[in-house]
Design a protein around this motif. Structure first.
Motif, mmCIF file in Angstrom:
data_model
loop_
_atom_site.group_PDB
_atom_site.id
_atom_site.type_symbol
_atom_site.label_atom_id
_atom_site.label_comp_id
_atom_site.label_asym_id
_atom_site.label_seq_id
_atom_site.Cartn_x
_atom_site.Cartn_y
_atom_site.Cartn_z
ATOM 1 N N LEU A 21 -1.786 78.589 32.215
ATOM 2 C CA LEU A 21 -3.238 78.614 32.130
ATOM 3 C C LEU A 21 -3.628 79.127 30.754
ATOM 4 C CD1 LEU A 21 -5.785 78.127 33.882
ATOM 5 C CD2 LEU A 21 -5.784 80.575 34.331
ATOM 6 N N GLN B 93 -9.948 80.512 36.356
ATOM 7 C CA GLN B 93 -10.258 80.352 34.941
ATOM 8 C C GLN B 93 -9.476 81.366 34.123
ATOM 9 O OE1 GLN B 93 -14.391 80.802 33.987
ATOM 10 N NE2 GLN B 93 -14.105 80.305 31.857
ATOM 11 N N ARG C 31 -6.480 85.844 34.782
ATOM 12 C CA ARG C 31 -7.114 84.821 35.616
ATOM 13 C C ARG C 31 -8.266 85.427 36.410
ATOM 14 N NH1 ARG C 31 -2.277 81.219 38.258
ATOM 15 N NH2 ARG C 31 -1.175 80.807 36.302
ATOM 16 N N GLY D 255 -9.908 80.004 28.642
ATOM 17 C CA GLY D 255 -11.038 79.104 28.813
ATOM 18 C C GLY D 255 -10.782 77.920 29.723
ATOM 19 N N GLN D 256 -9.541 77.669 30.080
ATOM 20 C CA GLN D 256 -9.211 76.542 30.944
ATOM 21 C C GLN D 256 -9.652 76.837 32.372
ATOM 22 O OE1 GLN D 256 -5.037 75.670 31.153
ATOM 23 N NE2 GLN D 256 -5.322 73.847 32.393
ATOM 24 N N ARG D 257 -10.138 75.819 33.062
ATOM 25 C CA ARG D 257 -10.555 75.943 34.453
ATOM 26 C C ARG D 257 -9.743 74.989 35.300
ATOM 27 N NH1 ARG D 257 -17.073 76.505 34.192
ATOM 28 N NH2 ARG D 257 -17.078 77.990 32.479
ATOM 29 N N SER E 180 -9.700 83.818 31.616
ATOM 30 C CA SER E 180 -10.921 84.463 31.138
ATOM 31 C C SER E 180 -10.730 85.445 29.993
ATOM 32 C CB SER E 180 -11.606 85.185 32.291
ATOM 33 O OG SER E 180 -10.761 86.202 32.786
ATOM 34 N N ALA F 7 -12.095 69.982 34.695
ATOM 35 C CA ALA F 7 -11.140 70.810 35.419
ATOM 36 C C ALA F 7 -10.177 69.918 36.198
ATOM 37 C CB ALA F 7 -11.868 71.750 36.370
ATOM 38 N N ARG G 39 -10.967 84.368 39.608
ATOM 39 C CA ARG G 39 -11.104 83.417 40.702
ATOM 40 C C ARG G 39 -12.477 83.552 41.323
ATOM 41 N NH1 ARG G 39 -6.685 86.130 40.219
ATOM 42 N NH2 ARG G 39 -4.661 85.137 40.228
ATOM 43 N N GLU H 246 -12.195 78.144 41.984
ATOM 44 C CA GLU H 246 -12.049 77.869 40.557
ATOM 45 C C GLU H 246 -11.278 79.025 39.930
ATOM 46 O OE1 GLU H 246 -15.084 76.467 37.244
ATOM 47 O OE2 GLU H 246 -15.261 78.602 37.664
#
Length: 76
Positions: free
Chosen positions: A30, A52, A63, A33-35, A54, A18, A65, A50
């Motif tokens: 974003l 993500q 997103r 799957g990206q964090r 999703s 991350a 949080r 964090e």
């Protein structure tokens, strides 16, 4: 076909690293799957936010949080 399937499995099995930013507004694109860790002070002491990617929708990536334990250098 087998090589691309192997590549996908490798990418899924590898833990994602991350990146850290200071404001959530600094996250531009974003991906699913990206964090991204956001150090904006909105979480309790010892934790970091964090964000993500999703879920994919027709309007883009949703997103999520949450506050997670901040991992730092280990002290003796």
């Amino acid at each position: 076909m087998k090589a691309s399937a192997a590549l996908v499995l490798l990418l899924l099995a590898t833990p994602a690293l991350a990146q850290t930013v200071s404001r959530e507004q600094d996250i531009v694109d974003l991906r699913l799957g990206q964090r991204v860790l956001v150090d904006d002070g909105s979480c309790p002491a010892g934790q970091i936010k964090e964000v993500q990617g999703s879920q994919m929708t027709t309007s883009g990536v949703v997103r999520t949080r949450k506050c997670i334990q901040r991992l730092g250098t280990k002290r003796r």
